[in-house]
Design a protein around this motif. Structure first.
Motif, short mmCIF file in Angstrom:
data_model
loop_
_atom_site.label_atom_id
_atom_site.label_comp_id
_atom_site.label_asym_id
_atom_site.label_seq_id
_atom_site.Cartn_x
_atom_site.Cartn_y
_atom_site.Cartn_z
N GLU A 64 0.84 -1.19 0.00
CA GLU A 64 0.00 0.00 0.00
C GLU A 64 0.88 1.25 0.00
OE1 GLU A 64 -0.33 -2.43 2.25
OE2 GLU A 64 -2.44 -2.93 2.59
N GLN A 65 0.39 2.30 -0.66
CA GLN A 65 1.11 3.56 -0.72
C GLN A 65 0.19 4.71 -0.32
OE1 GLN A 65 3.95 3.98 -4.15
NE2 GLN A 65 2.83 2.22 -4.93
N TYR A 66 0.78 5.72 0.31
CA TYR A 66 -0.02 6.80 0.89
C TYR A 66 0.57 8.16 0.52
CZ TYR A 66 -1.52 2.92 3.85
OH TYR A 66 -2.00 1.71 4.31
N ARG A 67 -0.34 9.12 0.23
CA ARG A 67 0.04 10.52 0.09
C ARG A 67 -0.53 11.26 1.29
NH1 ARG A 67 -1.74 13.57 -4.92
NH2 ARG A 67 -0.57 15.19 -3.83
N ILE A 68 0.33 11.92 2.03
CA ILE A 68 -0.11 12.53 3.28
C ILE A 68 0.45 13.93 3.43
CG2 ILE A 68 -0.37 10.34 4.51
CD1 ILE A 68 2.41 10.78 5.71
N VAL A 69 -0.20 14.71 4.29
CA VAL A 69 0.30 16.01 4.73
C VAL A 69 0.25 16.02 6.26
CG1 VAL A 69 -0.10 18.50 4.80
CG2 VAL A 69 -0.42 17.25 2.66
N ILE A 95 8.31 15.89 4.07
CA ILE A 95 8.32 14.51 3.61
C ILE A 95 8.02 14.52 2.12
CG2 ILE A 95 7.64 13.47 5.81
CD1 ILE A 95 4.76 13.48 4.84
N PRO A 96 8.30 13.42 1.40
CA PRO A 96 8.01 13.40 -0.04
C PRO A 96 6.55 13.74 -0.33
CG PRO A 96 9.35 11.51 0.58
CD PRO A 96 8.96 12.18 1.86
N SER A 97 6.33 14.52 -1.38
CA SER A 97 4.97 14.92 -1.73
C SER A 97 4.21 13.82 -2.47
CB SER A 97 5.00 16.18 -2.60
OG SER A 97 5.76 15.96 -3.78
N GLY A 98 4.94 12.86 -3.01
CA GLY A 98 4.30 11.77 -3.74
C GLY A 98 3.87 10.66 -2.80
N SER A 150 0.43 17.65 16.32
CA SER A 150 0.35 17.43 14.88
C SER A 150 -1.03 16.95 14.46
CB SER A 150 1.40 16.39 14.45
OG SER A 150 2.70 16.77 14.83
N ILE A 151 -1.35 17.26 13.19
CA ILE A 151 -2.52 16.68 12.54
C ILE A 151 -2.05 16.05 11.23
CG2 ILE A 151 -4.26 18.20 13.56
CD1 ILE A 151 -4.14 19.90 11.02
N VAL A 152 -2.73 14.96 10.85
CA VAL A 152 -2.36 14.21 9.64
C VAL A 152 -3.56 14.17 8.71
CG1 VAL A 152 -1.55 12.03 8.71
CG2 VAL A 152 -0.78 12.78 10.97
N THR A 153 -3.32 14.48 7.43
CA THR A 153 -4.37 14.36 6.41
C THR A 153 -3.94 13.32 5.39
OG1 THR A 153 -5.02 16.68 6.63
CG2 THR A 153 -5.68 15.55 4.61
N LEU A 154 -4.82 12.36 5.14
CA LEU A 154 -4.57 11.36 4.11
C LEU A 154 -5.14 11.87 2.79
CD1 LEU A 154 -3.59 8.61 3.18
CD2 LEU A 154 -5.76 7.61 3.98
N ILE A 155 -4.26 12.29 1.89
CA ILE A 155 -4.67 12.87 0.61
C ILE A 155 -5.13 11.80 -0.36
CG2 ILE A 155 -3.96 14.29 -1.35
CD1 ILE A 155 -4.02 15.77 1.33
N ASP A 156 -4.39 10.71 -0.44
CA ASP A 156 -4.73 9.64 -1.39
C ASP A 156 -4.07 8.35 -0.93
OD1 ASP A 156 -5.82 8.36 -3.55
OD2 ASP A 156 -4.64 9.43 -5.06
N LYS A 157 -4.52 7.26 -1.49
CA LYS A 157 -4.00 5.95 -1.11
C LYS A 157 -4.08 4.99 -2.29
CE LYS A 157 -5.01 1.97 1.88
NZ LYS A 157 -5.90 1.43 2.94
#
Length: 281
Positions: free
Chosen positions: A141-146, A184-187, A225-232
């Motif tokens: 699995e791969q994740y894009r996060i902020v 962290i990496p944006s991808g 901190s807060i974490v947003t899951l942009i895509d997966k």
């Protein structure tokens, strides 16, 4: 490049393995040399096969045919190389120079392994290997996060509301000065790398939220901190036909390890090795 330079280069390509092996292989004073020996140097055999290999390399690089001068020069360079190797061996260079020893080890390993795995395995064997090692070829699995952080809990709480309205980092940082975005990496980031990049606590937060969701503020080494899951991207098991070359490379890597393991076991079995146990206590 001059012919002399080419001959020096091609002679060296034959490798340290044959040179070192020839040191250990004695010839018992031939009055006339057999057909499989092109020369001896201090009773050390230079096989005809080695000479023919050099000749073939030179011939492949020349537009015109080989001359007698070319052949004599090739043999001369092989003999000179043998003399230099013997000189290095007799004067302890192999024991004293760690880089040289490592280079020899690499040459021996590469030579033995390449000879052993030069034959392409049958398709059925590769397919079975793929099936038996599916986890190795599965894309995790791969994740894009902020991740946004602040030393002030009230600031990060307010930042979450502003962030969810626009998802505009620049606007958020302008309105709340204490907010910082974790670099962290944006991808996409694989599940395996998450822990290394953001630590186990934030990794668990990422795995617990849905796409588009922002976590509640949590205390971390960055403050709050807060974490947003942009895509997966979900786990993918590629078809064998899509990754045949990858499967072949992994098969050869495993085969290389097996060959080396077997070789070292055999060498240890044949060798007289004594260990000073008092030094290992």
């Amino acid at each position: 490049m001059s012919n002399q330079s080419k001959l020096l280069l091609f002679a060296s390509i034959i490798g340290t393995l044959l040179a070192i092996y020839s040191i250990m292989d004695s010839n018992k004073n031939f009055s006339s040399l057999p057909s499989d020996v092109v020369a001896t140097v201090n009773d050390k055999i230079i096989p005809s096969e080695r000479y023919q290999t050099v000749i073939q390399l030179i011939e492949n690089d020349k537009r015109d045919g080989l001359t007698e001068i070319d052949r004599k020069m090739a043999l001369e360079r092989i003999i000179e190389e043998e003399l230099l190797v013997q000189y290095a061996y007799q004067n302890g260079f192999l024991e004293a120079d760690d880089l040289l020893r490592k280079s020899i080890v690499r040459s021996v390993v590469d030579s033995i392994v390449e000879q052993s795995i030069s034959v392409l395995p049958e398709k059925e064997i590769l397919r079975d290997f793929y099936q038996d090692n599916l986890p190795v070829f599965t894309l995790d699995e791969q994740y894009r996060i902020v991740i946004l952080s602040s030393q002030d809990r009230s600031d990060i709480t307010a930042a979450k509301q502003i962030w969810q309205q626009s998802y505009d980092i620049q606007k958020l940082e302008n309105e709340i000065e204490s907010i910082r975005q974790l670099e962290i990496p944006s991808g996409f980031i694989s599940k395996l790398r998450l822990g290394t990049l953001i630590g186990p606590l934030l990794r668990e937060v990422v795995l617990s939220i849905r796409i588009g969701e922002t976590s509640k503020p949590i205390e971390t080494i960055y403050g709050y901190s807060i974490v947003t899951l942009i895509d997966k991207k979900n786990k993918i098991v590629p078809e064998y036909s899509e990754i045949q070359e990858v499967v072949l490379q992994e098969f050869r890597r495993r085969q290389r390890e097996d060959i080396l393991d077997e070789l070292l076991i055999d060498l240890k079995r044949q060798s007289d090795i004594n260990i000073n146990n008092s030094l290992s206590d």
